[in-house]
Scaffold this active site. Structure first.
Site, short mmCIF file in Angstrom:
data_model
loop_
_atom_site.label_atom_id
_atom_site.label_comp_id
_atom_site.label_asym_id
_atom_site.label_seq_id
_atom_site.Cartn_x
_atom_site.Cartn_y
_atom_site.Cartn_z
N GLY A 82 0.82 -1.19 0.00
CA GLY A 82 0.00 0.00 0.00
C GLY A 82 0.86 1.26 0.00
O GLY A 82 1.13 1.82 -1.03
N SER A 178 4.66 -5.67 -3.58
CA SER A 178 4.45 -4.24 -3.71
C SER A 178 5.18 -3.46 -2.61
O SER A 178 6.39 -3.62 -2.45
CB SER A 178 2.95 -3.94 -3.72
OG SER A 178 2.71 -2.62 -4.12
N TYR A 179 4.46 -2.65 -1.83
CA TYR A 179 5.13 -1.89 -0.77
C TYR A 179 5.63 -2.79 0.35
O TYR A 179 6.40 -2.35 1.21
CB TYR A 179 4.21 -0.80 -0.21
CG TYR A 179 4.96 0.23 0.60
CD1 TYR A 179 5.73 1.20 -0.04
CD2 TYR A 179 4.92 0.22 1.98
CE1 TYR A 179 6.45 2.14 0.68
CE2 TYR A 179 5.63 1.16 2.72
CZ TYR A 179 6.40 2.11 2.06
OH TYR A 179 7.12 3.04 2.79
N ASP A 394 3.31 -5.85 -15.20
CA ASP A 394 2.99 -4.81 -14.23
C ASP A 394 3.68 -3.51 -14.63
O ASP A 394 4.89 -3.49 -14.85
CB ASP A 394 3.47 -5.25 -12.84
CG ASP A 394 3.33 -4.17 -11.79
OD1 ASP A 394 2.44 -3.31 -11.93
OD2 ASP A 394 4.09 -4.20 -10.79
N HIS A 455 0.95 -7.33 -11.37
CA HIS A 455 1.49 -6.95 -10.07
C HIS A 455 1.26 -8.02 -9.01
O HIS A 455 2.14 -8.32 -8.21
CB HIS A 455 0.82 -5.64 -9.66
CG HIS A 455 1.43 -4.97 -8.48
ND1 HIS A 455 2.65 -4.33 -8.52
CD2 HIS A 455 0.99 -4.79 -7.21
CE1 HIS A 455 2.93 -3.80 -7.34
NE2 HIS A 455 1.93 -4.07 -6.52
#
Length: 487
Positions: A82, A178-179, A394, A455
């Site tokens: 996020g 991701s984050y 992605d 992603h």
């Protein structure tokens, strides 16, 4: 006689304490989950674990035992990013968990490629303010950042193991996407440092971690993002040249490294190029029914500094939605059901806001280092097993970004030249087809791509992602032959 009585009392207290610990875990056993497939052969648990030194912080988890022989399988913690997005709503319910939310209907779909086929899976909603995780102090929501997330996640693990002591000695791994490219290494570092002074009761048997399409290093993430958009025909030659020429991270040192006035409109045009497609999966459709709301979302998302200052960045869709582009809507509806929350022992405090896959109450992120590459180097040197993987469709954290980031670490491939490639770069296979490409570096880092995946790799390539994960856990190289028996 007195000594004998004291021994009896001591043993009774020990048995009672162990029983309380066991009951602590068993009290979270999930029974009667709405829509759960029949005759499931594994147990799963959900509930809260208090964290931190202050009272009032509780993180929500969902834990699935391995399908077979859970007492023999490793334990894996999965984290989404996020920052502010839920590992339950995404990882568990849309990607790699055993129960997938795949429609508006009441039934869950059994995932044929769930990662609990090879490991015990623990999903954590962190930090507070994400999903069902909460705090009784509103001020906590204004203090969030990478540091507090790592501290609270480490505290969660210590307390979770007290609740489930039977998993304390298992090999422990962390994975995420991701984050979580920040979350996972930072938590691994906290465990590594904590283990230096740990007792038998607080030691965590960390063996390695795996991160996918991971935010690693602002400068190279930014460069790779722009080059990916150009190389995949999303932006024009002129726009590519303008961003490279006018914006600070791409300017030569002798030019001062400062963006010109032309940088802002160039970046705005770059972001607008993704208006009509899903930046997280550039070749799949978007969900038309939720298009307007998702485009105007106020969800917090991290971005390289060149993009984060632009309002248009916050209109980009928060997460990819997989083959059914409306899955995120189904998930939100499912976890807002009262009967689902009761079964999962969730929302016990009756939160004043609805459940959301990405937090709508976290509006500030106080600390986010521009690079986690030093942390990766530190843990590699300490012998921690690290894999980085990348779905190659992605556009948000593209394969070009990850390659630039890894190259910035100046690592050496184990093999300089192979029959099918240079620098150790070679294809890997699944069911006689090329599943992606891989290179193994000295000091224990492996980088692999997953061909045709966006992603969220487990959404787009569930079978290949399970193969990737299995090889990672086993410390085995990915199959180098089309006819390998280790797929």
């Amino acid at each position: 006689m007195a000594t004998f009585l004291w021994v009896v009392v001591f043993l009774a207290m020990a048995v009672t304490l162990e029983g309380m610990r066991s009951a602590g875990g068993e009290a979270d056993l999930v029974r009667g989950l709405p829509g759960e497939p029949p005759a499931v052969g594994f147990r799963h648990y959900a509930g809260y674990v208090g964290v931190g030194r202050k009272e009032g912080k509780s993180l929500f988890y969902w834990f699935f035992e391995a399908e077979q022989e859970p007492e023999e399988k490793p334990l894996v913690l999965w984290l989404n990013g996020g920052p502010g997005c839920s590992s339950v709503a995404y990882g568990a319910a849309q990607e790699l968990g055993p129960f997938l939310v795949r429609s508006n209907g009441p039934n869950l779909t059994l995932n044929a490629y769930s990662w609990n086929k090879v490991a015990n899976l623990l999903f954590l909603e962190a930090p507070v303010g994400v999903g069902f995780s909460y705090t009784n102090r509103s001020l906590d929501l204004k203090e969030l950042g990478d540091r507090i997330t790592a501290e609270d996640s480490y505290s969660f693990l210590q307390n979770w193991f007290r609740k489930f002591p039977r998993f304390k000695s298992h090999d422990f791994f962390i994975a995420g996407e991701s984050y979580a490219g920040h979350y996972v290494p930072q938590l691994a570092e906290s465990i590594f440092e904590g283990n230096k002074e740990a007792t038998k009761g607080t030691y965590i048997n960390l063996k390695g971690f795996m991160i996918g399409n991971a935010v690693l290093n602002d400068e190279t993430d930014q460069l790779g993002m722009v080059e990916y958009a150009w190389s995949h025909a999303i932006i024009s030659d002129e726009l590519y040249s303008a961003v490279r020429k006018e914006c600070d991270s791409f300017k030569e040192e002798e030019e001062g490294g400062k963006p010109s006035k032309a940088c802002s409109p160039a970046v705005k045009a770059f972001l607008q190029a993704y208006d009509d497609i899903d930046i997280y999966s550039i070749y799949t459709p978007i969900c038309l029914s939720s298009l307007s709301s998702s485009r105007r979302s106020s969800k917090l998302r991290a971005a390289p500094h060149l993009f984060s200052q632009h309002e248009q960045w916050h209109g980009i869709r928060s997460m990819p939605a997989g083959y059914d582009p409306c899955t995120e809507d189904y998930v939100k509806k499912y976890f807002n059901r009262e009967d689902v929350q009761r079964a999962l022992h969730a929302n016990l405090t009756h939160l004043t806001y609805a459940y959301s896959p990405c937090s709508e109450i976290i509006h500030k992120w106080n600390d986010s280092p521009s690079s986690v590459l030093p942390v990766l180097k530190k843990l590699m040197n300490a012998g921690i097993h690290i894999w980085v993987y990348s779905g190659d469709t992605d556009g948000r954290v593209p394969v070009t970004s990850t390659r630039y980031s890894i190259n910035a670490m100046k690592l050496h491939a184990k093999e300089k030249r192979k029959r099918k490639g240079w620098g150790g770069w070679r294809p890997w296979y699944y069911k006689e087809q090329v599943a992606g490409w891989v290179v193994e570096y000295e000091k224990g880092l492996t980088f692999a791509t997953v061909r045709g995946a966006g992603h969220q790799v487990p959404v787009f390539a569930p079978d290949r992602s399970l193969s990737l994960f299995s090889h990672f856990l086993g410390g085995r190289s990915l199959p180098s032959s089309r006819f390998s028996q280790l797929n």
